[in-house]
Design a protein around this motif. Sequence first.
Motif, mmCIF file in Angstrom:
data_model
loop_
_atom_site.group_PDB
_atom_site.id
_atom_site.type_symbol
_atom_site.label_atom_id
_atom_site.label_comp_id
_atom_site.label_asym_id
_atom_site.label_seq_id
_atom_site.Cartn_x
_atom_site.Cartn_y
_atom_site.Cartn_z
ATOM 1 N N LEU A 1 0.727 -1.382 0.189
ATOM 2 C CA LEU A 1 0.037 -0.352 0.349
ATOM 3 C C LEU A 1 1.390 1.165 0.204
ATOM 4 O O LEU A 1 0.232 1.841 -1.055
ATOM 5 C CB LEU A 1 -1.272 -0.038 1.468
ATOM 6 C CG LEU A 1 -1.753 1.081 1.721
ATOM 7 C CD1 LEU A 1 -3.109 1.599 0.298
ATOM 8 C CD2 LEU A 1 -3.065 1.067 2.285
ATOM 9 N N ILE A 2 1.503 1.011 0.753
ATOM 10 C CA ILE A 2 2.574 2.423 0.893
ATOM 11 C C ILE A 2 3.502 2.444 -0.543
ATOM 12 O O ILE A 2 3.677 4.022 -1.005
ATOM 13 C CB ILE A 2 3.662 1.883 1.554
ATOM 14 C CG1 ILE A 2 3.668 2.033 3.088
ATOM 15 C CG2 ILE A 2 5.014 3.088 1.275
ATOM 16 C CD1 ILE A 2 4.439 1.599 4.363
ATOM 17 N N PHE A 3 4.060 1.145 -1.308
ATOM 18 C CA PHE A 3 4.877 1.510 -2.257
ATOM 19 C C PHE A 3 3.667 2.085 -3.942
ATOM 20 O O PHE A 3 3.862 2.785 -4.863
ATOM 21 C CB PHE A 3 5.414 0.257 -3.073
ATOM 22 C CG PHE A 3 6.642 0.266 -1.694
ATOM 23 C CD1 PHE A 3 7.427 0.800 -1.202
ATOM 24 C CD2 PHE A 3 6.555 -1.732 -1.696
ATOM 25 C CE1 PHE A 3 8.498 1.076 -0.284
ATOM 26 C CE2 PHE A 3 7.429 -1.336 -0.428
ATOM 27 C CZ PHE A 3 8.646 -0.583 -0.191
ATOM 28 N N LYS A 4 2.369 1.644 -3.545
ATOM 29 C CA LYS A 4 0.889 1.841 -4.891
ATOM 30 C C LYS A 4 0.755 3.406 -4.439
ATOM 31 O O LYS A 4 0.817 4.112 -5.661
ATOM 32 C CB LYS A 4 -0.147 1.010 -4.343
ATOM 33 C CG LYS A 4 -0.694 1.162 -5.265
ATOM 34 C CD LYS A 4 -2.108 0.061 -4.874
ATOM 35 C CE LYS A 4 -3.631 0.526 -5.815
ATOM 36 N NZ LYS A 4 -4.520 0.041 -5.481
ATOM 37 N N SER A 5 0.900 3.510 -2.939
ATOM 38 C CA SER A 5 0.410 6.045 -2.815
ATOM 39 C C SER A 5 1.868 6.408 -3.459
ATOM 40 O O SER A 5 1.049 7.307 -3.722
ATOM 41 C CB SER A 5 0.629 5.464 -1.605
ATOM 42 O OG SER A 5 1.425 5.446 -1.079
ATOM 43 N N ALA A 6 2.637 5.401 -3.650
ATOM 44 C CA ALA A 6 3.872 7.690 -4.398
ATOM 45 C C ALA A 6 3.384 7.337 -5.955
ATOM 46 O O ALA A 6 4.098 8.044 -6.724
ATOM 47 C CB ALA A 6 5.239 5.919 -4.449
ATOM 48 N N ARG A 7 2.366 5.996 -6.283
ATOM 49 C CA ARG A 7 1.615 6.282 -7.598
ATOM 50 C C ARG A 7 0.411 6.971 -7.624
ATOM 51 O O ARG A 7 0.465 7.385 -8.714
ATOM 52 C CB ARG A 7 2.170 5.596 -8.830
ATOM 53 C CG ARG A 7 3.671 5.444 -8.871
ATOM 54 C CD ARG A 7 3.701 3.558 -9.550
ATOM 55 N NE ARG A 7 5.097 3.517 -9.429
ATOM 56 C CZ ARG A 7 5.731 3.258 -10.135
ATOM 57 N NH1 ARG A 7 5.660 3.969 -11.459
ATOM 58 N NH2 ARG A 7 7.048 3.059 -10.493
ATOM 59 N N HIS A 8 -0.101 7.296 -6.696
ATOM 60 C CA HIS A 8 -0.999 8.456 -6.658
ATOM 61 C C HIS A 8 -1.949 8.909 -7.275
ATOM 62 O O HIS A 8 -0.734 10.321 -7.622
ATOM 63 C CB HIS A 8 -1.734 7.988 -5.068
ATOM 64 C CG HIS A 8 -3.150 7.834 -4.653
ATOM 65 N ND1 HIS A 8 -4.071 9.318 -4.623
ATOM 66 C CD2 HIS A 8 -4.189 7.054 -4.178
ATOM 67 C CE1 HIS A 8 -4.995 9.216 -4.124
ATOM 68 N NE2 HIS A 8 -5.596 7.532 -4.004
ATOM 69 N N PRO A 9 -2.668 9.662 -8.037
ATOM 70 C CA PRO A 9 -2.811 10.801 -8.385
ATOM 71 C C PRO A 9 -3.379 11.728 -7.054
ATOM 72 O O PRO A 9 -2.605 13.315 -8.184
ATOM 73 C CB PRO A 9 -4.723 10.531 -9.148
ATOM 74 C CG PRO A 9 -5.010 9.015 -9.382
ATOM 75 C CD PRO A 9 -3.825 8.513 -8.148
ATOM 76 N N ASN A 10 -3.066 12.043 -6.418
ATOM 77 C CA ASN A 10 -3.145 13.633 -5.391
ATOM 78 C C ASN A 10 -2.284 13.685 -5.293
ATOM 79 O O ASN A 10 -1.123 12.383 -4.631
ATOM 80 C CB ASN A 10 -3.881 12.408 -4.627
ATOM 81 C CG ASN A 10 -4.325 13.916 -2.807
ATOM 82 O OD1 ASN A 10 -3.789 14.452 -2.799
ATOM 83 N ND2 ASN A 10 -5.747 14.424 -3.319
ATOM 84 N N ARG A 11 -1.646 14.539 -5.247
ATOM 85 C CA ARG A 11 0.024 14.348 -4.916
ATOM 86 C C ARG A 11 0.231 14.820 -3.231
ATOM 87 O O ARG A 11 1.270 14.269 -2.917
ATOM 88 C CB ARG A 11 -0.213 16.372 -4.919
ATOM 89 C CG ARG A 11 -0.415 17.179 -4.575
ATOM 90 C CD ARG A 11 0.604 18.730 -5.103
ATOM 91 N NE ARG A 11 -0.499 19.844 -4.318
ATOM 92 C CZ ARG A 11 -0.177 20.443 -3.189
ATOM 93 N NH1 ARG A 11 1.244 19.798 -2.487
ATOM 94 N NH2 ARG A 11 -0.447 21.336 -2.408
ATOM 95 N N TYR A 12 -0.713 15.771 -2.666
ATOM 96 C CA TYR A 12 -0.164 14.717 -1.136
ATOM 97 C C TYR A 12 -0.464 12.718 -1.130
ATOM 98 O O TYR A 12 -0.061 13.535 0.207
ATOM 99 C CB TYR A 12 -1.598 15.353 -0.458
ATOM 100 C CG TYR A 12 -2.136 17.082 -0.702
ATOM 101 C CD1 TYR A 12 -0.974 18.044 -0.588
ATOM 102 C CD2 TYR A 12 -3.188 17.506 -1.698
ATOM 103 C CE1 TYR A 12 -1.578 19.353 -0.889
ATOM 104 C CE2 TYR A 12 -3.178 18.355 -1.861
ATOM 105 C CZ TYR A 12 -2.619 19.948 -1.169
ATOM 106 O OH TYR A 12 -2.787 21.183 -1.332
ATOM 107 N N VAL A 13 -0.704 12.814 -1.028
ATOM 108 C CA VAL A 13 -0.523 11.159 -0.917
ATOM 109 C C VAL A 13 0.680 10.890 -1.024
ATOM 110 O O VAL A 13 1.750 10.470 -0.341
ATOM 111 C CB VAL A 13 -1.810 10.361 -1.991
ATOM 112 C CG1 VAL A 13 -1.461 9.115 -1.421
ATOM 113 C CG2 VAL A 13 -3.546 10.669 -1.438
ATOM 114 N N ARG A 14 0.494 11.114 -2.532
ATOM 115 C CA ARG A 14 2.164 11.303 -2.461
ATOM 116 C C ARG A 14 3.317 11.236 -2.270
ATOM 117 O O ARG A 14 4.589 11.337 -2.345
ATOM 118 C CB ARG A 14 2.618 11.435 -4.350
ATOM 119 C CG ARG A 14 1.759 10.675 -5.348
ATOM 120 C CD ARG A 14 2.132 10.993 -7.147
ATOM 121 N NE ARG A 14 1.939 12.213 -6.992
ATOM 122 C CZ ARG A 14 1.483 13.291 -7.991
ATOM 123 N NH1 ARG A 14 0.217 12.175 -7.518
ATOM 124 N NH2 ARG A 14 1.902 14.245 -8.164
#
Length: 103
Positions: free
Chosen positions: A4-17
């Motif tokens: 989940l942590i590594f997947k969130s590095a490519r999330h569309p939301n910049r705050y999540v990244r």
Amino acid sequence: NLPLIFKSARHPNRYVREISQQLMGTMCDILDEERVCGGESRIREELGLNIGFGLSDNWSQVRYAASIAGRKFVMAATTEAHRALCLPLVLPQLCLNRHYAAD
């Protein structure tokens, strides 16, 4: 949950990244050197790949967080063998960002 942590590095939301990059930097601080940089470590490959991905982000906040995480990732490798494994994963992106002024 590492995927989940590594997947969130490519999330569309910049705050999540951005938070993902900060979390990966914290992982480099907390985990021991063998877990971060060891020869059979999938964490090393995922950290290097995702930190490098953050270093090429369009948002300055994400790049800044990735720069800090990249520094922590490189500093986690204290032996020559670990440096040989870790540096090629993030050093090119770090070098390309040396002239980038993250505001």
